[in-house]
Write a protein that holds these residues in place. Structure first.
Motif, short mmCIF file in Angstrom:
data_model
loop_
_atom_site.label_atom_id
_atom_site.label_comp_id
_atom_site.label_asym_id
_atom_site.label_seq_id
_atom_site.Cartn_x
_atom_site.Cartn_y
_atom_site.Cartn_z
N ASN A 102 0.85 -1.19 0.00
CA ASN A 102 0.00 0.00 0.00
C ASN A 102 0.88 1.24 0.00
O ASN A 102 1.84 1.33 0.79
N VAL A 103 0.56 2.18 -0.87
CA VAL A 103 1.35 3.42 -1.00
C VAL A 103 0.45 4.62 -0.68
O VAL A 103 -0.68 4.70 -1.17
N PRO A 104 0.92 5.57 0.15
CA PRO A 104 0.10 6.74 0.50
C PRO A 104 -0.23 7.60 -0.73
O PRO A 104 0.53 7.65 -1.70
N VAL A 105 -1.38 8.28 -0.65
CA VAL A 105 -1.80 9.21 -1.71
C VAL A 105 -1.66 10.63 -1.18
O VAL A 105 -2.12 10.94 -0.07
N VAL A 107 -16.69 22.05 -1.19
CA VAL A 107 -16.03 21.26 -0.16
C VAL A 107 -15.43 20.02 -0.82
O VAL A 107 -16.11 19.31 -1.56
N MET A 108 -14.16 19.77 -0.53
CA MET A 108 -13.48 18.63 -1.14
C MET A 108 -13.52 17.43 -0.22
O MET A 108 -13.34 17.53 0.99
N SER A 109 -13.75 16.26 -0.82
CA SER A 109 -13.75 15.00 -0.06
C SER A 109 -12.65 14.09 -0.59
O SER A 109 -12.62 13.76 -1.78
N HIS A 110 -11.73 13.70 0.30
CA HIS A 110 -10.69 12.72 -0.04
C HIS A 110 -11.25 11.33 0.27
O HIS A 110 -11.51 11.02 1.44
N ASN A 111 -11.43 10.52 -0.73
CA ASN A 111 -12.06 9.22 -0.54
C ASN A 111 -11.08 8.10 -0.25
O ASN A 111 -11.49 7.01 0.16
N VAL A 112 -9.80 8.32 -0.48
CA VAL A 112 -8.78 7.30 -0.21
C VAL A 112 -7.58 7.96 0.46
O VAL A 112 -7.36 9.17 0.31
N THR A 113 -6.82 7.19 1.19
CA THR A 113 -5.58 7.69 1.78
C THR A 113 -4.37 6.92 1.26
O THR A 113 -3.25 7.38 1.38
N PRO A 139 10.79 -3.80 -6.26
CA PRO A 139 11.45 -3.02 -5.20
C PRO A 139 12.12 -1.74 -5.71
O PRO A 139 12.04 -0.70 -5.06
N LYS A 140 12.74 -1.80 -6.87
CA LYS A 140 13.47 -0.64 -7.39
C LYS A 140 12.53 0.49 -7.83
O LYS A 140 12.95 1.65 -7.93
N ASP A 141 11.25 0.17 -8.07
CA ASP A 141 10.29 1.18 -8.54
C ASP A 141 9.32 1.64 -7.46
O ASP A 141 8.40 2.42 -7.75
N LEU A 142 9.51 1.20 -6.24
CA LEU A 142 8.56 1.53 -5.17
C LEU A 142 8.56 3.04 -4.91
O LEU A 142 9.56 3.62 -4.50
N PRO A 143 7.41 3.73 -5.12
CA PRO A 143 7.35 5.18 -4.85
C PRO A 143 7.08 5.44 -3.38
O PRO A 143 6.47 4.63 -2.68
N GLU A 144 7.51 6.60 -2.90
CA GLU A 144 7.24 6.98 -1.51
C GLU A 144 5.77 7.33 -1.33
O GLU A 144 5.19 7.08 -0.29
N TYR A 145 5.17 7.91 -2.39
CA TYR A 145 3.75 8.25 -2.39
C TYR A 145 3.30 8.45 -3.83
O TYR A 145 4.12 8.52 -4.76
N ILE A 146 1.99 8.55 -4.03
CA ILE A 146 1.40 8.79 -5.35
C ILE A 146 0.66 10.11 -5.31
O ILE A 146 -0.13 10.36 -4.38
N GLU A 147 0.90 10.98 -6.29
CA GLU A 147 0.31 12.32 -6.30
C GLU A 147 -0.96 12.38 -7.15
O GLU A 147 -1.05 11.75 -8.20
N VAL A 148 -1.92 13.16 -6.65
CA VAL A 148 -3.16 13.43 -7.38
C VAL A 148 -3.34 14.95 -7.39
O VAL A 148 -3.51 15.57 -6.34
N ASP A 149 -3.30 15.55 -8.58
CA ASP A 149 -3.41 17.02 -8.70
C ASP A 149 -4.89 17.42 -8.80
O ASP A 149 -5.60 17.00 -9.71
#
Length: 225
Positions: A104-107, A124-130, A138-148
């Protein structure tokens, strides 16, 4: 990325009694599994507490120093005390080079407070996932995923399929034909004002009682005399 190193000791004592003794001694019971036999471990509670303050710790490849031997792992589960700041148990999964991990990777939502729908339209903004469930080497594991969210307007939303995942990252949801809404903007809720004369606790019309009807009848009889 921050490097996370954890000192650990292998242990043979298992069971609830052994785990309680470890916690009283400032230790945390743990288990390491995957790509080999599972190994019961002991972690230092203070060292672990210093690491879990960082969000990246939960989506980062950790270096375990087990009895002087290094192994790579990721955090899979952490059991915490219901109301005390105490970690009860930790599950770790081995990382093997060239083998995809299921993690699981943070958003992170960018421009959520300054998006068009919030700033210009008062929505009002609703974040539906965290976090997002992904498969990744392993070499491609991101620290987090961005949503603009900069261009998001009232009544609009962003689905998982609409964002670009980092290279090498596959979504478990999309692989199973599930396309969840990640974030949306809606009108603020407006409480309805009570109608005049019908405020809470106030009846709009009185309901006649038996006594009232009897009194009215006696008045009519007297009027006929």
């Amino acid at each position: 990325m921050v490097d996370f190193n954890l000192n650990a000791e292998s242990r043979k004592d298992e069971g609830k009694g052994a785990s309680r003794r470890l916690r009283r001694a400032g230790k945390v019971p743990a288990i390491l599994y995957g790509h080999g036999d599972p190994v019961s471990l002991t972690l230092d509670a203070n060292e672990l507490a210093n690491h879990i303050k960082y969000e990246a710790f939960f989506s980062h490849i950790l270096t375990l120093n087990i009895d002087g031997k290094e192994e790579q792992a990721v955090m899979k589960d952490m059991q915490r005390h219901p109301y005390k700041p105490v970690v009860l148990h930790v599950d770790l999964q081995r990382v093997k080079k060239g083998h995809k991990m299921h993690v699981n990777v943070p958003v992170h939502f960018l421009n959520d407070k300054t998006s068009y729908g919030v700033k210009q339209e008062g929505g009002v903004m609703s974040h539906n996932v965290t976090q997002l469930e992904v498969y990744v080497l392993p070499k491609d594991l991101p620290e987090y995923i961005e949503v603009d969210c900069a261009e998001l307007k009232i009544g609009e939303s962003i689905h998982l399929s609409e964002i670009t995942l980092p290279e090498g990252v596959e979504s478990a949801d999309l692989m199973h034909d599930n396309d969840p809404v990640l974030v949306s903007i809606h009108h603020p809720r407006v409480e309805e004002e009570p109608v005049d004369g019908e405020e809470e606790g106030e009846e709009s019309a009185e309901v006649p009682t038996v006594a009232d009807e009897k009194e009215d009848k006696e008045g009519e009889d007297k009027g006929d005399e």
